[in-house]
Write a protein that holds these residues in place. Structure first.
Motif, short mmCIF file in Angstrom:
data_model
loop_
_atom_site.label_atom_id
_atom_site.label_comp_id
_atom_site.label_asym_id
_atom_site.label_seq_id
_atom_site.Cartn_x
_atom_site.Cartn_y
_atom_site.Cartn_z
N ASN A 1 64.88 -81.48 -5.90
CA ASN A 1 65.00 -82.80 -6.51
C ASN A 1 66.37 -82.97 -7.17
O ASN A 1 67.01 -84.02 -7.05
CB ASN A 1 63.89 -82.99 -7.54
N TYR A 2 66.80 -81.89 -7.83
CA TYR A 2 68.12 -81.90 -8.48
C TYR A 2 69.23 -82.03 -7.44
O TYR A 2 70.16 -82.83 -7.59
CB TYR A 2 68.29 -80.61 -9.28
N LYS A 3 69.13 -81.24 -6.36
CA LYS A 3 70.16 -81.28 -5.30
C LYS A 3 70.24 -82.65 -4.65
O LYS A 3 71.33 -83.14 -4.34
CB LYS A 3 69.86 -80.21 -4.25
N VAL A 4 69.09 -83.27 -4.44
CA VAL A 4 69.06 -84.61 -3.83
C VAL A 4 69.81 -85.61 -4.71
O VAL A 4 70.63 -86.40 -4.23
CB VAL A 4 67.61 -85.08 -3.59
N LYS A 5 69.54 -85.56 -6.02
CA LYS A 5 70.20 -86.49 -6.95
C LYS A 5 71.71 -86.26 -6.98
O LYS A 5 72.49 -87.21 -7.01
CB LYS A 5 69.62 -86.32 -8.36
N VAL A 6 72.11 -84.99 -7.00
CA VAL A 6 73.54 -84.68 -7.05
C VAL A 6 74.23 -85.12 -5.76
O VAL A 6 75.33 -85.68 -5.78
CB VAL A 6 73.78 -83.17 -7.30
N THR B 1 79.21 -70.45 -16.90
CA THR B 1 78.96 -71.33 -15.75
C THR B 1 77.51 -71.80 -15.79
O THR B 1 76.63 -71.12 -16.33
CB THR B 1 79.20 -70.60 -14.41
N GLY B 2 77.25 -72.93 -15.18
CA GLY B 2 75.89 -73.45 -15.14
C GLY B 2 75.84 -74.91 -14.80
O GLY B 2 76.86 -75.59 -14.74
N VAL B 3 74.63 -75.39 -14.53
CA VAL B 3 74.40 -76.81 -14.26
C VAL B 3 73.23 -77.29 -15.11
O VAL B 3 72.29 -76.55 -15.38
CB VAL B 3 74.09 -77.06 -12.76
N ILE B 4 73.30 -78.56 -15.53
CA ILE B 4 72.24 -79.13 -16.35
C ILE B 4 71.12 -79.61 -15.44
O ILE B 4 71.25 -80.63 -14.75
CB ILE B 4 72.77 -80.30 -17.21
N LYS B 5 70.02 -78.88 -15.42
CA LYS B 5 68.90 -79.23 -14.54
C LYS B 5 67.91 -80.17 -15.21
O LYS B 5 67.26 -80.98 -14.56
CB LYS B 5 68.18 -77.97 -14.06
N VAL B 6 67.78 -80.03 -16.52
CA VAL B 6 66.90 -80.95 -17.27
C VAL B 6 67.74 -81.60 -18.36
O VAL B 6 68.34 -80.90 -19.17
CB VAL B 6 65.69 -80.22 -17.89
N ARG B 7 67.76 -82.92 -18.36
CA ARG B 7 68.58 -83.64 -19.33
C ARG B 7 67.78 -84.04 -20.55
O ARG B 7 66.56 -83.90 -20.60
CB ARG B 7 69.22 -84.88 -18.68
N TYR B 8 68.49 -84.54 -21.53
CA TYR B 8 67.89 -84.94 -22.80
C TYR B 8 67.08 -86.23 -22.63
O TYR B 8 67.43 -87.11 -21.85
CB TYR B 8 69.01 -85.16 -23.82
N GLY B 9 65.97 -86.32 -23.37
CA GLY B 9 65.20 -87.56 -23.41
C GLY B 9 63.95 -87.55 -22.54
O GLY B 9 63.58 -86.53 -21.97
N LYS B 10 63.35 -88.71 -22.43
CA LYS B 10 62.11 -88.85 -21.65
C LYS B 10 62.44 -89.06 -20.18
O LYS B 10 63.34 -89.82 -19.84
CB LYS B 10 61.28 -90.03 -22.19
N GLN B 11 61.70 -88.38 -19.33
CA GLN B 11 61.90 -88.47 -17.89
C GLN B 11 60.60 -88.15 -17.16
O GLN B 11 59.70 -87.53 -17.74
CB GLN B 11 63.01 -87.52 -17.45
N ARG B 12 60.51 -88.57 -15.92
CA ARG B 12 59.31 -88.32 -15.12
C ARG B 12 59.38 -86.95 -14.47
O ARG B 12 60.45 -86.50 -14.04
CB ARG B 12 59.17 -89.40 -14.05
N SER B 13 58.22 -86.31 -14.38
CA SER B 13 58.15 -85.00 -13.74
C SER B 13 58.47 -85.13 -12.26
O SER B 13 58.05 -86.08 -11.60
CB SER B 13 56.74 -84.41 -13.92
N SER B 14 59.23 -84.17 -11.72
CA SER B 14 59.55 -84.19 -10.29
C SER B 14 58.35 -83.80 -9.44
O SER B 14 58.34 -84.03 -8.23
CB SER B 14 60.72 -83.23 -10.02
#
Length: 407
Positions: free
Chosen positions: A67-72, A287-300
């Motif tokens: 889901n993360y890769k798709v968004k990126v 090094t790293g990537v932000i997989k979960v961001r701050y705030g309210k979001q829907r579960s993948s």
């Protein structure tokens, strides 16, 4: 000399076009920097996934990664499209400038040719000396001398301007050819990115078929993880509230009315310095990537489930070292029976939190400096997954950490 106003108009239009071109070039550089950042992000997530044990990873983690890769990738395609569209506008602008320059050169050459002819006729009819001697008085002779000098200078300037415009035209033609090559490259890269996006989407859909068959089980796991995160967050909040109350009690202030820490002048200066560095703080891991961001979001996994993240979750390398993002003092080291340790560092009324650690190199009261190693991120021995929870608080209120670290 009836064509001179036209030359002025052409110069004005060309100057405006040059200004627009400069603004677009700046935007192009910004977009390219953004695109390179996204490409680096994709490379990092691919490296992280490759380093993990695929056969042991849960479907939930795999779906989250896809889901993360798709968004990126979608973001990459958008930025690349923006670049290609901007290049199209720049190409059109350059083509217009080339047309304008050619018109300018035409007028300049005609003007220059007319001056050469006039100068030749003037020399054949009478010499400059006779032209000056035929003056009625000294004042007229002086003015004629001035005219001869100005005319000669203007003729020289026109010749130099023709050379400059010719070089400018050649440079624009070279730039235009390069821009067309860049656009072709971007279009091809976008085609490849779309192809990879389609592959990721298909894989994502294939996994989601399995998830939907056991949706209740996976949804229960997501809710359980959220409840555990909420519990740890409440413990962190309590640690900060207790520390605020203790600092105010020590300073002789009311514990009920004071919302922030009782600060010394040095601590106030530290807080001001921390605040002044918003958006410029180093990452807590190398090094790293932000997989979960701050705030309210829907579960993948189940979009009917709302997830609330009080910080960000950074996927990083195995056994990654954790670094303090700014000078401060260790407020507490949180240790729970079910969760992994967390370190709280105070920066005046600000507190940064580093959660999900396997090792802790500091104790309460230690002074730390920017980029100092303070611990190590926990790595799941079974799956190889490694992530750091990073939080920023002010007066025990949550802030978006992504706004504080370098982008």
């Amino acid at each position: 000399m009836h064509y001179r106003p036209n030359i002025f108009l052409l110069l004005l239009l060309f100057s405006f076009s040059t200004f627009v071109m400069h603004a677009q070039s700046k935007k192009q550089l910004e977009l390219e920097a953004k695109r390179q950042t996204i490409l680096k992000e994709i490379q990092q997530i691919n490296n992280l996934i490759a380093s993990q044990k695929k056969e042991e990873r849960s479907i939930i983690s795999t779906v989250e990664d896809l889901n993360y890769k798709v968004k990126v990738r979608q973001n990459l395609i958008k930025v690349t499209n923006d670049q290609a569209n901007l290049l199209t506008r720049e190409i059109n602008d350059n083509q217009k400038q080339i047309t304008t320059l050619r018109d300018q050169l035409k007028y300049l050459k005609e003007d220059y040719a007319a001056m050469v002819v006039k100068s030749y006729k003037s020399k054949s009819e009478q010499s400059r000396v006779m032209f000056l001697l035929s003056s009625e008085n000294f004042k007229q002779a002086y003015k004629r001398l001035q005219y001869i000098r100005q005319y000669t200078d203007y003729q020289k300037q026109q010749g130099e301007e023709i050379i400059r415009k010719t070089e400018q035209l050649q440079q624009l033609n070279t730039t235009l050819l390069q821009q067309k090559k860049d656009k072709d490259r971007l279009v091809e890269e976008n085609r490849i990115a779309k192809q990879k996006l389609e592959e990721d989407v298909k894989e994502h859909e294939k996994l989601m078929v399995s998830v939907r068959k056991n949706m209740s089980t996976y949804a229960s796991q997501v809710k359980s993880k959220q409840q555990e995160a909420d519990r740890i967050d409440k413990e962190i909040e309590k640690l900060i509230r207790d520390a605020i109350a203790a600092s105010n009690k020590k300073a002789g202030k009311s514990e009920t009315t004071s919302k922030g820490f009782a600060l010394t002048p040095e601590a106030k200066a530290l807080e001001a310095n921390f605040q002044a560095n918003k958006g410029k703080l180093p990452w807590p891991v190398r090094t790293g990537v932000i997989k979960v961001r701050y705030g309210k979001q829907r579960s993948s996994i189940d979009n009917t489930i709302e997830i609330n993240s009080n910080g960000i979750r950074i996927a990083t390398d195995k056994n990654a070292k954790v670094r303090a993002v700014f000078n401060g003092e260790v407020l507490a080291v949180q240790a729970t029976r079910t969760g992994n340790p967390a370190i709280l560092v105070q920066h005046g009324n600000y507190v940064t939190v580093y959660r999900n650690l396997s090792k802790v190199h500091v104790v309460k009261g230690d002074k730390v400096t920017t980029n100092q190693e303070i611990g190590e991120v926990f790595t799941d021995a079974v799956t190889g997954e490694c992530w750091l929870g990073f939080y920023v608080y002010k007066d025990s209120k949550f802030l978006d950490p992504a706004l504080w670290i370098l982008r």
